[in-house]
Design an enzyme around this catalytic site. Sequence first.
Site, PDB file in Angstrom:
ATOM      1  N   ALA A   1       0.818  -1.215   0.000  1.00 36.16           N
ATOM      2  CA  ALA A   1       0.000   0.000   0.000  1.00 36.16           C
ATOM      3  C   ALA A   1       0.855   1.269   0.000  1.00 36.16           C
ATOM      4  CB  ALA A   1      -0.924  -0.006   1.211  1.00 36.16           C
TER       5      ALA A   1
ATOM      6  N   VAL B   1      -4.313  -3.117   4.451  1.00 38.86           N
ATOM      7  CA  VAL B   1      -3.330  -2.911   5.512  1.00 38.86           C
ATOM      8  C   VAL B   1      -3.957  -3.417   6.804  1.00 38.86           C
ATOM      9  CG1 VAL B   1      -1.709  -1.290   6.533  1.00 38.86           C
ATOM     10  CG2 VAL B   1      -2.643  -0.809   4.278  1.00 38.86           C
TER      11      VAL B   1
ATOM     12  N   HIS C   1       4.067  -0.611  12.337  1.00 39.55           N
ATOM     13  CA  HIS C   1       4.269  -0.368  10.910  1.00 39.55           C
ATOM     14  C   HIS C   1       2.946   0.062  10.274  1.00 39.55           C
ATOM     15  CE1 HIS C   1       7.052  -0.876   7.632  1.00 39.55           C
ATOM     16  NE2 HIS C   1       6.251  -1.661   6.938  1.00 39.55           N
TER      17      HIS C   1
HETATM   18  N1  INI Z   1       1.692  -3.257   3.007  1.00 45.32           N
HETATM   19  C1  INI Z   1       0.367  -3.485   2.835  1.00 45.32           C
HETATM   20  O1  INI Z   1      -0.155  -3.244   1.734  1.00 45.32           O
HETATM   21  N2  INI Z   1      -0.363  -3.985   3.854  1.00 45.32           N
HETATM   22  C2  INI Z   1       0.167  -4.240   5.086  1.00 45.32           C
HETATM   23  O2  INI Z   1      -0.578  -4.717   5.980  1.00 45.32           O
HETATM   24  C3  INI Z   1       1.543  -3.999   5.295  1.00 45.32           C
HETATM   25  N3  INI Z   1       2.163  -4.279   6.588  1.00 45.32           N
HETATM   26  O3  INI Z   1       1.437  -4.630   7.540  1.00 45.32           O
HETATM   27  O4  INI Z   1       3.341  -4.148   6.768  1.00 45.32           O
HETATM   28  C4  INI Z   1       2.309  -3.488   4.207  1.00 45.32           C
HETATM   29  N4  INI Z   1       3.624  -3.248   4.343  1.00 45.32           N
HETATM   30  C5  INI Z   1       4.493  -3.055   3.208  1.00 45.32           C
HETATM   31  C6  INI Z   1       4.528  -1.609   2.709  1.00 45.32           C
HETATM   32  O5  INI Z   1       3.335  -1.282   2.033  1.00 45.32           O
HETATM   33  C7  INI Z   1       5.686  -1.382   1.737  1.00 45.32           C
HETATM   34  O6  INI Z   1       5.541  -2.214   0.630  1.00 45.32           O
HETATM   35  C8  INI Z   1       7.066  -1.644   2.375  1.00 45.32           C
HETATM   36  O7  INI Z   1       7.199  -0.951   3.596  1.00 45.32           O
HETATM   37  C9  INI Z   1       8.190  -1.161   1.420  1.00 45.32           C
HETATM   38  O8  INI Z   1       8.099   0.246   1.171  1.00 45.32           O
END
Ligand code: INI
Length: 161
Positions: free
Chosen positions: A63, A88, A95
């Site tokens: 996301a 998410v 996070h």
């Molecule tokens: N990305 C999501 O789409 N949903 C989540 O629940 C999530 N969690 O929980 O960590 C999540 N993390 C990844 C983030 O979107 C990025 O792709 C990552 O941080 C790299 O920039």
Amino acid sequence: MPQSNSGPRTIEGTLVAKGMRFALVAGRFNEFFVDKLVEGALDSIRRHGGNPAEAVLVKVPGAFEIPLAAQKLAEGGKYDAVICLGAVVRGSTPHFDYVAGEAAKGVSSVSLKTGVPCVFGIVTTDTLEQALERCGTKQGNKGFDAATTAIEMVSLLKQLG
Ligand code: INI
């Protein structure tokens, strides 16, 4: 809705998607849920008279990455609206707040900067069960709702000129 003689002239979008061009941006994180949101969004486009085969689906890691891809698509001028889809889930990590917050701020900012409606179809929940409820079970399908909002906003903005 019938217009009253004394009230203001009301302008609102219709839900006719015929001829509209959509880009969908979907996070791959929690893909099980996001796939259901994509299905819901395409179903809404079809049921409102649009052609889902003409939509483009862009996949990003999570996301957090959605706003940048949405911005590129919105700036390109090829699409009437960008439908942003992701899931998410809080779980036990802080996070969540960063990812969900930045995704929401980013999608809104792309809309305002480009003038292209970018719709927030990113489910943000405390649990996996709540996410499931919003991806085609108890609480409907937030992807369907997001695409329906996109259709209405495209129609509205055309009228606002
Ligand atoms: N990305 C999501 O789409 N949903 C989540 O629940 C999530 N969690 O929980 O960590 C999540 N993390 C990844 C983030 O979107 C990025 O792709 C990552 O941080 C790299 O920039």
